[in-house]
Design a protein around this motif. Sequence first.
Motif, PDB file in Angstrom:
ATOM      1  N   UNK A 169     -84.374  77.175  -4.489  1.00 30.22           N
ATOM      2  CA  UNK A 169     -85.462  77.170  -3.773  1.00 30.22           C
ATOM      3  C   UNK A 169     -84.261  76.090  -2.862  1.00 30.22           C
ATOM      4  N   UNK A 170     -84.430  75.551  -2.908  1.00 29.64           N
ATOM      5  CA  UNK A 170     -83.660  74.170  -2.188  1.00 29.64           C
ATOM      6  C   UNK A 170     -81.741  75.251  -1.386  1.00 29.64           C
ATOM      7  N   UNK A 171     -81.397  76.031  -2.071  1.00 31.14           N
ATOM      8  CA  UNK A 171     -80.140  75.793  -2.132  1.00 31.14           C
ATOM      9  C   UNK A 171     -80.252  77.532  -1.144  1.00 31.14           C
ATOM     10  N   UNK A 172     -80.860  78.111  -1.648  1.00 31.51           N
ATOM     11  CA  UNK A 172     -80.844  79.191  -1.363  1.00 31.51           C
ATOM     12  C   UNK A 172     -82.351  80.022  -0.233  1.00 31.51           C
ATOM     13  N   UNK A 173     -82.496  78.935   0.278  1.00 28.59           N
ATOM     14  CA  UNK A 173     -83.986  79.503   1.121  1.00 28.59           C
ATOM     15  C   UNK A 173     -84.131  80.776   1.484  1.00 28.59           C
ATOM     16  N   UNK A 174     -83.333  81.670   2.139  1.00 24.01           N
ATOM     17  CA  UNK A 174     -83.835  83.288   2.405  1.00 24.01           C
ATOM     18  C   UNK A 174     -83.772  83.979   1.578  1.00 24.01           C
ATOM     19  N   UNK A 175     -83.106  83.834   0.681  1.00 23.14           N
ATOM     20  CA  UNK A 175     -82.916  84.032  -0.617  1.00 23.14           C
ATOM     21  C   UNK A 175     -83.946  83.966  -1.401  1.00 23.14           C
ATOM     22  N   UNK A 176     -84.326  82.726  -1.453  1.00 30.38           N
ATOM     23  CA  UNK A 176     -85.583  82.082  -1.956  1.00 30.38           C
ATOM     24  C   UNK A 176     -87.168  82.721  -1.177  1.00 30.38           C
ATOM     25  N   UNK A 177     -86.863  82.353  -0.061  1.00 31.04           N
ATOM     26  CA  UNK A 177     -88.102  83.444   0.834  1.00 31.04           C
ATOM     27  C   UNK A 177     -88.292  85.270   0.305  1.00 31.04           C
ATOM     28  N   UNK A 178     -87.301  85.411   0.538  1.00 31.62           N
ATOM     29  CA  UNK A 178     -87.274  87.385   0.538  1.00 31.62           C
ATOM     30  C   UNK A 178     -88.442  87.167  -1.325  1.00 31.62           C
ATOM     31  N   UNK A 179     -87.458  86.208  -2.181  1.00 27.03           N
ATOM     32  CA  UNK A 179     -87.857  86.717  -3.850  1.00 27.03           C
ATOM     33  C   UNK A 179     -89.657  86.246  -3.747  1.00 27.03           C
ATOM     34  N   UNK A 180     -90.021  85.311  -2.958  1.00 23.36           N
ATOM     35  CA  UNK A 180     -91.240  85.597  -2.543  1.00 23.36           C
ATOM     36  C   UNK A 180     -92.480  86.258  -2.193  1.00 23.36           C
ATOM     37  N   UNK A 181     -91.591  87.144  -0.948  1.00 21.28           N
ATOM     38  CA  UNK A 181     -92.580  88.072  -0.525  1.00 21.28           C
ATOM     39  C   UNK A 181     -92.128  89.469  -1.231  1.00 21.28           C
ATOM     40  N   UNK A 182     -91.088  89.475  -1.950  1.00 23.14           N
ATOM     41  CA  UNK A 182     -91.383  90.266  -3.462  1.00 23.14           C
ATOM     42  C   UNK A 182     -92.117  90.720  -4.384  1.00 23.14           C
ATOM     43  N   UNK A 183     -92.579  89.042  -4.705  1.00 26.37           N
ATOM     44  CA  UNK A 183     -93.435  88.459  -5.771  1.00 26.37           C
ATOM     45  C   UNK A 183     -94.788  88.569  -4.868  1.00 26.37           C
ATOM     46  N   UNK A 184     -95.213  88.409  -4.097  1.00 27.65           N
ATOM     47  CA  UNK A 184     -96.237  88.199  -3.542  1.00 27.65           C
ATOM     48  C   UNK A 184     -97.011  89.255  -2.858  1.00 27.65           C
ATOM     49  N   UNK A 185     -96.090  90.652  -2.698  1.00 27.86           N
ATOM     50  CA  UNK A 185     -96.198  92.478  -2.410  1.00 27.86           C
ATOM     51  C   UNK A 185     -96.227  92.543  -3.520  1.00 27.86           C
ATOM     52  N   UNK A 186     -95.368  92.242  -4.602  1.00 31.17           N
ATOM     53  CA  UNK A 186     -96.233  93.093  -6.234  1.00 31.17           C
ATOM     54  C   UNK A 186     -97.009  92.745  -6.507  1.00 31.17           C
ATOM     55  N   UNK A 187     -97.764  91.120  -5.989  1.00 31.83           N
ATOM     56  CA  UNK A 187     -99.253  90.544  -7.075  1.00 31.83           C
ATOM     57  C   UNK A 187    -100.052  91.239  -6.183  1.00 31.83           C
ATOM     58  N   UNK A 188     -99.911  91.326  -5.180  1.00 34.64           N
ATOM     59  CA  UNK A 188    -101.323  92.089  -4.598  1.00 34.64           C
ATOM     60  C   UNK A 188    -101.309  92.962  -5.022  1.00 34.64           C
ATOM     61  N   UNK A 189    -100.556  94.300  -4.735  1.00 31.54           N
ATOM     62  CA  UNK A 189    -101.195  96.063  -5.588  1.00 31.54           C
ATOM     63  C   UNK A 189    -101.197  95.652  -6.518  1.00 31.54           C
ATOM     64  N   UNK A 190    -100.372  94.870  -7.345  1.00 35.84           N
ATOM     65  CA  UNK A 190    -101.018  94.521  -9.127  1.00 35.84           C
ATOM     66  C   UNK A 190    -102.282  94.264  -9.306  1.00 35.84           C
ATOM     67  N   UNK A 191    -102.964  93.342  -8.124  1.00 39.84           N
ATOM     68  CA  UNK A 191    -104.022  92.291  -8.803  1.00 39.84           C
ATOM     69  C   UNK A 191    -105.182  93.625  -8.120  1.00 39.84           C
TER      70      UNK A 191
END
Length: 348
Positions: A169-191
Motif C-alpha cells: 500500500x505504501x510503496x506501490x500507491x498506484x497499484x494499490x489504488x487500482x487494486x482497491x478500484x477493482x475490488x470496489x467494482x467487484x463488491x458493488x456488482x456482487x452485492x
Amino acid sequence: MGKITNDTFLRAAKGEKTDHVPVWYMRQAGRSQPEYRELKEKYSLFEITHRPELCAYVTRLPVENYNVDAAILYKDIMTPLPALGVNVEIVSGVGPVIDNPIRSAADVEKLGELHPEKDIDYVLETIRILTEEQLTVPLIGFGGAPFTLASYMVEGGPSKNYHKTKAFMYSEPKAWSLLMEKLADMTVVYLKAQIKAGASAVQLFDSWVGALSRADYRTFIKPVMEKIFTELKNENVPLIMHGVGASHLALEWNDLPLDVVGLDWRLPIADARKLGITKAVQGNLDPAVLISSWDVIEERAKVIIDQGIEKPGFIFNLGHGVFPEVKPDTLKKLTAFVHEYSAEKLKQ
C-alpha cells in the motif's frame, strides 16, 4: 413461506422505533451447531456453498433454532475471488490460502471481473430459495470489504500483522489504488446481485482494517468505501459496516452513506454515541462471554441493551462471530432474553 412477517431488523436498521430489539449473530450459521457439524462430516465448506438446497438449510437453521430476527447467508468472503483469477483454497485449521499472491502492479492489472449469473449462480440460487420459499425474516447478504480481501490476496493467506499488505500500500500507491478500484467494482456488482436475488440488507465485513491508522484509512481506503456505499444506496436496502478492532474508525464509517455502524466490544455503544455516531448501531457482546455462566451473559447483555435503546436504531449482535465452543442453547436463551428484556424496557 418466503414472505417477511418479521421486519423488526429492517426497521431498526433504518433507525425506526421497534417493540423489541432485533437480534442476529455473526457466524450464527455453522460451527457451533451440531446439525452443521454432522453435515461437515460428509461435505466440505466448498461443497455446501455450491449446493443451494444444502446452503439454504444451513442458512435458515439458526433462524429456526434460535428465533433470531434475521438470517445471514452462509458463505465465505472469498467466494467471488476465483472469478477474478485468484486461486484460493480454504484450508482446514488455517483459513483461505492463495497460491498466486499479488506482488506487483502487473499482478493487479491481470485481475478479471465478476459476472454473477455465470460465476456465482449457486449463491444467487441459494438466496432465491431462501427468500422465495423458506424465510419469514430478512436475509442479509454480505461481502468482504476491499482492504480485507486485499490483505489475503497480498499476504497469500491469514496474517497477524499485515506487513506485506501495508508495505504494498505504501510503496506501490498506484497499484494499490487500482487494486482497491477493482475490488470496489467487484463488491458493488456482487452485492447488487445478492440484493436482486432477494437479500433484504447487506453487510460489508472489513475484518482486518483495524490494522490501519485513521490517517491511512482516510487516504487509502475511505474513497473506495464511499464509492461502494454511494452506488449501493440506490438499492434502497439497509447497508451495514463491520470491522474488528476498528473502534478508531467508527466515526469514519459514520461519515459514509451507510445505515448501520457495527461495533465490536472494545467501544461501548454509549461511548460511540458520545463520540458522534448518529447512524443505527449494531453490536456488541464479546463472543467469549457466551461461554461464561448465564449470570455473566445476562448482566453483560443488559448493559448493552440499556445503552442501545437510548435511541431508536439498535440491533443486538456480537462484536465478532460465534465460535465452535458456544452451546446452541445459550444463543437460544440469549435471543429470548434480549427480546423479552428490551420489550419490557421499551414499554416504560
